[in-house]
Design a protein around this motif. Sequence first.
Motif, PDB file in Angstrom:
ATOM      1  N   GLN A  35      -6.140  -9.102   5.478  1.00  0.00           N
ATOM      2  CA  GLN A  35      -7.155  -8.082   5.196  1.00  0.00           C
ATOM      3  C   GLN A  35      -6.556  -6.836   4.558  1.00  0.00           C
ATOM      4  O   GLN A  35      -7.168  -6.232   3.673  1.00  0.00           O
ATOM      5  CB  GLN A  35      -7.880  -7.695   6.492  1.00  0.00           C
ATOM      6  CG  GLN A  35      -8.802  -8.766   7.037  1.00  0.00           C
ATOM      7  CD  GLN A  35      -9.469  -8.327   8.329  1.00  0.00           C
ATOM      8  OE1 GLN A  35      -8.953  -7.496   9.073  1.00  0.00           O
ATOM      9  NE2 GLN A  35     -10.634  -8.889   8.601  1.00  0.00           N
ATOM     10  N   ALA A  36      -5.370  -6.435   5.039  1.00  0.00           N
ATOM     11  CA  ALA A  36      -4.777  -5.186   4.567  1.00  0.00           C
ATOM     12  C   ALA A  36      -3.730  -5.400   3.476  1.00  0.00           C
ATOM     13  O   ALA A  36      -3.257  -4.428   2.877  1.00  0.00           O
ATOM     14  CB  ALA A  36      -4.134  -4.445   5.743  1.00  0.00           C
ATOM     15  N   GLY A  37      -3.351  -6.660   3.205  1.00  0.00           N
ATOM     16  CA  GLY A  37      -2.343  -6.927   2.191  1.00  0.00           C
ATOM     17  C   GLY A  37      -0.979  -6.369   2.556  1.00  0.00           C
ATOM     18  O   GLY A  37      -0.293  -5.792   1.703  1.00  0.00           O
ATOM     19  N   TYR A  46       3.290  -1.863  12.779  1.00  0.00           N
ATOM     20  CA  TYR A  46       2.013  -1.351  13.265  1.00  0.00           C
ATOM     21  C   TYR A  46       1.711  -1.881  14.666  1.00  0.00           C
ATOM     22  O   TYR A  46       1.168  -1.161  15.517  1.00  0.00           O
ATOM     23  CB  TYR A  46       0.873  -1.741  12.310  1.00  0.00           C
ATOM     24  CG  TYR A  46       0.654  -0.755  11.197  1.00  0.00           C
ATOM     25  CD1 TYR A  46       0.334   0.574  11.470  1.00  0.00           C
ATOM     26  CD2 TYR A  46       0.766  -1.140   9.861  1.00  0.00           C
ATOM     27  CE1 TYR A  46       0.130   1.488  10.453  1.00  0.00           C
ATOM     28  CE2 TYR A  46       0.565  -0.231   8.829  1.00  0.00           C
ATOM     29  CZ  TYR A  46       0.253   1.086   9.131  1.00  0.00           C
ATOM     30  OH  TYR A  46       0.065   1.996   8.125  1.00  0.00           O
ATOM     31  N   ALA A 206       0.538   1.460   3.616  1.00  0.00           N
ATOM     32  CA  ALA A 206      -0.837   1.925   3.419  1.00  0.00           C
ATOM     33  C   ALA A 206      -1.808   0.970   4.095  1.00  0.00           C
ATOM     34  O   ALA A 206      -1.866  -0.216   3.773  1.00  0.00           O
ATOM     35  CB  ALA A 206      -1.145   2.036   1.932  1.00  0.00           C
ATOM     36  N   LEU A 207      -2.587   1.512   5.032  1.00  0.00           N
ATOM     37  CA  LEU A 207      -3.558   0.702   5.781  1.00  0.00           C
ATOM     38  C   LEU A 207      -4.961   1.055   5.318  1.00  0.00           C
ATOM     39  O   LEU A 207      -5.382   2.213   5.450  1.00  0.00           O
ATOM     40  CB  LEU A 207      -3.421   0.976   7.287  1.00  0.00           C
ATOM     41  CG  LEU A 207      -4.204   0.044   8.219  1.00  0.00           C
ATOM     42  CD1 LEU A 207      -3.604  -1.356   8.188  1.00  0.00           C
ATOM     43  CD2 LEU A 207      -4.178   0.586   9.646  1.00  0.00           C
ATOM     44  N   PRO A 208      -5.703   0.105   4.735  1.00  0.00           N
ATOM     45  CA  PRO A 208      -7.069   0.395   4.277  1.00  0.00           C
ATOM     46  C   PRO A 208      -7.938   0.896   5.429  1.00  0.00           C
ATOM     47  O   PRO A 208      -7.969   0.289   6.502  1.00  0.00           O
ATOM     48  CB  PRO A 208      -7.563  -0.966   3.766  1.00  0.00           C
ATOM     49  CG  PRO A 208      -6.321  -1.741   3.462  1.00  0.00           C
ATOM     50  CD  PRO A 208      -5.310  -1.289   4.474  1.00  0.00           C
ATOM     51  N   LEU A 209      -8.642   1.995   5.205  1.00  0.00           N
ATOM     52  CA  LEU A 209      -9.484   2.579   6.262  1.00  0.00           C
ATOM     53  C   LEU A 209     -10.854   1.918   6.263  1.00  0.00           C
ATOM     54  O   LEU A 209     -11.892   2.561   6.041  1.00  0.00           O
ATOM     55  CB  LEU A 209      -9.591   4.092   6.054  1.00  0.00           C
ATOM     56  CG  LEU A 209      -8.269   4.864   6.132  1.00  0.00           C
ATOM     57  CD1 LEU A 209      -8.492   6.356   5.911  1.00  0.00           C
ATOM     58  CD2 LEU A 209      -7.593   4.618   7.479  1.00  0.00           C
ATOM     59  N   ARG A 210     -10.851   0.621   6.531  1.00  0.00           N
ATOM     60  CA  ARG A 210     -12.094  -0.136   6.661  1.00  0.00           C
ATOM     61  C   ARG A 210     -12.268  -0.539   8.118  1.00  0.00           C
ATOM     62  O   ARG A 210     -11.282  -0.786   8.837  1.00  0.00           O
ATOM     63  CB  ARG A 210     -12.075  -1.388   5.787  1.00  0.00           C
ATOM     64  CG  ARG A 210     -11.862  -1.140   4.308  1.00  0.00           C
ATOM     65  CD  ARG A 210     -12.301  -2.358   3.481  1.00  0.00           C
ATOM     66  NE  ARG A 210     -11.840  -3.601   4.053  1.00  0.00           N
ATOM     67  CZ  ARG A 210     -10.732  -4.229   3.657  1.00  0.00           C
ATOM     68  NH1 ARG A 210      -9.965  -3.701   2.712  1.00  0.00           N
ATOM     69  NH2 ARG A 210     -10.384  -5.382   4.210  1.00  0.00           N
ATOM     70  N   ASP A 212     -13.328  -3.291   9.542  1.00  0.00           N
ATOM     71  CA  ASP A 212     -12.817  -4.602   9.933  1.00  0.00           C
ATOM     72  C   ASP A 212     -11.294  -4.573  10.109  1.00  0.00           C
ATOM     73  O   ASP A 212     -10.755  -5.153  11.060  1.00  0.00           O
ATOM     74  CB  ASP A 212     -13.227  -5.664   8.918  1.00  0.00           C
ATOM     75  CG  ASP A 212     -12.737  -5.350   7.511  1.00  0.00           C
ATOM     76  OD1 ASP A 212     -12.483  -4.170   7.230  1.00  0.00           O
ATOM     77  OD2 ASP A 212     -12.611  -6.294   6.694  1.00  0.00           O
ATOM     78  N   VAL A 213     -10.592  -3.865   9.218  1.00  0.00           N
ATOM     79  CA  VAL A 213      -9.135  -3.763   9.308  1.00  0.00           C
ATOM     80  C   VAL A 213      -8.733  -2.976  10.549  1.00  0.00           C
ATOM     81  O   VAL A 213      -7.816  -3.375  11.290  1.00  0.00           O
ATOM     82  CB  VAL A 213      -8.561  -3.096   8.036  1.00  0.00           C
ATOM     83  CG1 VAL A 213      -7.056  -2.846   8.196  1.00  0.00           C
ATOM     84  CG2 VAL A 213      -8.824  -3.965   6.815  1.00  0.00           C
TER      85      VAL A 213
END
Length: 311
Positions: A35-37, A46, A206-210, A212-213
């Motif tokens: 999800q976060a690549g 993390y 970098a962690l997408p601020l979505r 689901d993630v």
Amino acid sequence: MSVSMPSRARSSVALVVAGVLWGTGGLSGSLLAQQAGLHPLVVATYRLLIGGAASAVYVALTGGLRLPSKQTWRRLVLIGALFAFFQASYFAAVALSSVSVATMTTIGSSPVALAVASAIRTRRAPRVTTLLSVLGAVAGLVLLRWSPDSVAQPAGILFALLAGAGFAILTTVTAKPGLDPMTTTAYGCLIGGLLLTPAAAWLGMALPLRLDVLLVAAYFGIVPTAAAYAAYFRGLAGAHPVLGALSALLEPLTATVLSVAFLGERLGVLAWTGATLLVAALAVGYWRPEPVSEVLPEATARESRTAADRQ
């Protein structure tokens, strides 16, 4: 007997819970990476940072967070370094071989190393049931996780053995009494995560601020990390380290069951045979475990059992 039996039972339950919770980590960690690549080592970083932070918040809310003594602090720093060493070695093994080979070698070598170390330390051979449990569990793990596509590079095997040794040492260090399980998890994971952060930052954190993630990241850090390691450290308070390392083999077993149930994965005859052998070997290990006094001095063993009773 009336005191030690409940203590042993609680320790066994805690170790089983830890192994099962770890088994959900593979699925959630893979999902987070997709999800976060993120690179697997970044995901592991993390995991430790979130798990350590969640544990620290829990300890603070329950009024148990305090500055450790100098001697305790040394042990916690060592535990954090072992967390980082174990994770880094494991993912190096994955990169140089395969997930299957790295997992089999890492998890399978830990109980063997602890059994040998215990025999050398006590100058006494392990019980027959312990030998059967260790050999059966390792054989079951190989049958469960082996695939024709598995790649066994010498460098990958070496790093997997280093990861297994790191986990074995971590088990030995945390099996000694004097540390609260949740506090150990908090400091150990945070220190380990901070040690891995420079490499993770270089790979990209970098962690997408979505939503689901973030939900997957929170689950990954809290359940198969904070809760699992706290249960593992609690279980070690009243169990032989070899049994603790054997409990880690519940991780690939649980992960396989989840893959069959939710991902539609199909197992062959060898895999089912391995799963059955693994369960039987673990049952033998829990039925007739090595006594704690075989690896700890009697006074320390008594202190360990007392600590387990208090918990």
